[in-house]
Design an enzyme around this catalytic site. Sequence first.
Site, PDB file in Angstrom:
ATOM      1  N   LYS A   1       0.833  -1.210   0.000  1.00  0.00           N
ATOM      2  CA  LYS A   1       0.000   0.000   0.000  1.00  0.00           C
ATOM      3  C   LYS A   1       0.866   1.257   0.000  1.00  0.00           C
ATOM      4  CE  LYS A   1      -1.718   1.863   3.930  1.00  0.00           C
ATOM      5  NZ  LYS A   1      -1.441   3.314   3.981  1.00  0.00           N
TER       6      LYS A   1
ATOM      7  N   ASP B   1      -4.708   7.436   8.768  1.00  0.00           N
ATOM      8  CA  ASP B   1      -4.846   6.917  10.123  1.00  0.00           C
ATOM      9  C   ASP B   1      -4.609   8.018  11.137  1.00  0.00           C
ATOM     10  OD1 ASP B   1      -5.463   4.251   9.655  1.00  0.00           O
ATOM     11  OD2 ASP B   1      -3.373   3.786   9.243  1.00  0.00           O
TER      12      ASP B   1
HETATM   13  C1  UD1 Z   1       4.431   6.765   6.249  1.00  0.00           C
HETATM   14  C2  UD1 Z   1       3.447   5.611   6.117  1.00  0.00           C
HETATM   15  C3  UD1 Z   1       2.972   5.122   7.475  1.00  0.00           C
HETATM   16  C4  UD1 Z   1       4.163   4.815   8.370  1.00  0.00           C
HETATM   17  C5  UD1 Z   1       5.127   6.002   8.416  1.00  0.00           C
HETATM   18  C6  UD1 Z   1       6.395   5.725   9.206  1.00  0.00           C
HETATM   19  C7  UD1 Z   1       2.367   6.089   4.001  1.00  0.00           C
HETATM   20  C8  UD1 Z   1       1.113   6.477   3.300  1.00  0.00           C
HETATM   21  N1  UD1 Z   1       2.303   6.049   5.341  1.00  0.00           N
HETATM   22  O1  UD1 Z   1       3.697   7.848   6.828  1.00  0.00           O
HETATM   23  O2  UD1 Z   1       2.206   3.933   7.288  1.00  0.00           O
HETATM   24  O3  UD1 Z   1       3.698   4.522   9.671  1.00  0.00           O
HETATM   25  O4  UD1 Z   1       5.527   6.381   7.089  1.00  0.00           O
HETATM   26  O5  UD1 Z   1       7.065   4.628   8.689  1.00  0.00           O
HETATM   27  O6  UD1 Z   1       3.374   5.774   3.384  1.00  0.00           O
HETATM   28  N2  UD1 Z   1       6.880  14.345  10.857  1.00  0.00           N
HETATM   29  C9  UD1 Z   1       7.022  15.679  11.238  1.00  0.00           C
HETATM   30  N3  UD1 Z   1       7.069  16.637  10.266  1.00  0.00           N
HETATM   31  C10 UD1 Z   1       6.990  16.343   8.943  1.00  0.00           C
HETATM   32  C11 UD1 Z   1       6.837  14.979   8.551  1.00  0.00           C
HETATM   33  C12 UD1 Z   1       6.793  14.008   9.530  1.00  0.00           C
HETATM   34  O7  UD1 Z   1       7.115  15.981  12.415  1.00  0.00           O
HETATM   35  O8  UD1 Z   1       7.048  17.252   8.102  1.00  0.00           O
HETATM   36  C13 UD1 Z   1       6.836  13.303  11.888  1.00  0.00           C
HETATM   37  C14 UD1 Z   1       5.467  12.592  11.913  1.00  0.00           C
HETATM   38  O9  UD1 Z   1       4.528  13.318  12.678  1.00  0.00           O
HETATM   39  C15 UD1 Z   1       5.839  11.277  12.551  1.00  0.00           C
HETATM   40  C16 UD1 Z   1       7.235  10.988  11.981  1.00  0.00           C
HETATM   41  O10 UD1 Z   1       7.737  12.258  11.559  1.00  0.00           O
HETATM   42  O11 UD1 Z   1       5.936  11.409  13.940  1.00  0.00           O
HETATM   43  C17 UD1 Z   1       7.244  10.017  10.820  1.00  0.00           C
HETATM   44  O12 UD1 Z   1       6.444  10.504   9.779  1.00  0.00           O
HETATM   45  P1  UD1 Z   1       6.672  10.101   8.244  1.00  0.00           P
HETATM   46  O13 UD1 Z   1       7.875   9.223   8.125  1.00  0.00           O
HETATM   47  O14 UD1 Z   1       6.611  11.338   7.436  1.00  0.00           O
HETATM   48  O15 UD1 Z   1       5.386   9.205   7.967  1.00  0.00           O
HETATM   49  P2  UD1 Z   1       4.326   9.323   6.802  1.00  0.00           P
HETATM   50  O16 UD1 Z   1       5.013   9.550   5.496  1.00  0.00           O
HETATM   51  O17 UD1 Z   1       3.228  10.244   7.206  1.00  0.00           O
END
Ligand code: UD1
Length: 438
Positions: free
Chosen positions: A32, A129
């Site tokens: 996914k 989620d």
């Molecule tokens: C993706 C996955 C999700 C997975 C996650 C971590 C998809 C659609 N979803 O989510 O299933 O659990 O990776 O492996 O691919 N953060 C910030 N600022 C930002 C970006 C992120 O603070 O600009 C924080 C987020 O709040 C979180 C952490 O970084 O605490 C990880 O986020 P990120 O790796 O970006 O996850 P997603 O891409 O949202």
Amino acid sequence: MLLGDLYLLSMDRIVVQRSGPLAGEVQVPGAKNSVLKLMVASLYSAGTHELTNVPAISDVKTMGKLLESLGLTVEHGIGESGVLRLTNSGTITTVAPHELVTSIRASINLLGPLLACRGRVRLDMPGGDDFGSRPIDMHMAGLTAMGVRFDINDNALSAEVDHLIGAHITLDFPSVGATENLLTAAVHADGTTTISNAAREPEVADLCDLLVEMGAKITGIGSACLTIEGVPRGALHPVTHAVIPDRIQAATYLAATAIAGGDVTVRGARPQDMQVLLSRMNDMGLEITAVPGGVRIVSQGRMRAVDIQTLPYPGLATDYKPLLVTMLAVAEGMGVVTENLYPGRFRYVEELSKLGADIRTDGHHAIVRGVEGLRGAGVVAPDIRAGAALVVAGLAAQGRTVISGIEHIDRGYDDLVGRLVGLGALIERVDVPVTQGK
Ligand code: UD1
């Protein structure tokens, strides 16, 4: 989940009974977290793009509708299941509709490609989620360094750029989404972009591989430093690409066998993408072996508790955690679980407790004391992975476990019930569709 003008409210349930030992083979569908981003890459070039090994999940349908709303044509399963064709006529709009954007987190991945191809985008803040706050400050800081101007008003984000300029960006944290948006923007930037402390998840590498096949210039794929040489707009071309297997779905069948006992081969699972998980499962007393084309698990007797902590790849993925907590819930001894990515990601613990699990949470830690067995109850799936973990827990519970809220599971699992039935699990889906006007 929005379909046409109807809001489909699922009353479906999954009913599970204590099962095992499980036996046989199960095939893992495409990931996914890869396919949704690969679909968005069809925005780069006119023509027909083809993805294979596409999972039949509702998030793919939602992303398909989102891309259709921008002007693409999306055909699923034409001629062959698992094949998705996306046709880009060359005319694309840059305003994404609210209901679709707010249904899936991956809608934020429109940002990079639309800025690269059209120089502007307008979307509401994405959904997905609910693990607590999911900011996009790192996406914005990196894109700002490349020349993008942002305007956020009433939860709606507008971004514009005249010419994307290559930049040297170091992420504070290896965010998957930020890495993907920066690299997809950099594909058409003037000059070279480097992304240091980039996310190394296999799904990020799959996106890079697709872009390179389309004509992008990216090096350092799979490492923490990506280098992207911008190529002119129009330089990319459509390709056929196979989505990598879903390591989280693979882990779900491993966890099911770990809990119910048995001997199962998970076909398509790539052990090189799951090393830390497989080694923790070994530590728990499970026999895990890489076999040609997959991973075999043999589970006999009771598992031993271990401590676990989630980390960015190659560490233990946060998406595995609900499955591991469920395994610890019936293992011998006590395990301490530390969540380092999403502090709010323990909501399902309350549901596991209804099944008799002994779990105490404190901030981003959980202490899980293994019990000899669980007991069936009615529980609600709060998100995709936690929903699957509740299904897996039901395999170890006396009596019936009835899981509702399974539209969350459908977002990310391709026939979870059918695949578990194929391994001998006592599980069924009870369909009760109810439709309401919007
Ligand atoms: C993706 C996955 C999700 C997975 C996650 C971590 C998809 C659609 N979803 O989510 O299933 O659990 O990776 O492996 O691919 N953060 C910030 N600022 C930002 C970006 C992120 O603070 O600009 C924080 C987020 O709040 C979180 C952490 O970084 O605490 C990880 O986020 P990120 O790796 O970006 O996850 P997603 O891409 O949202």
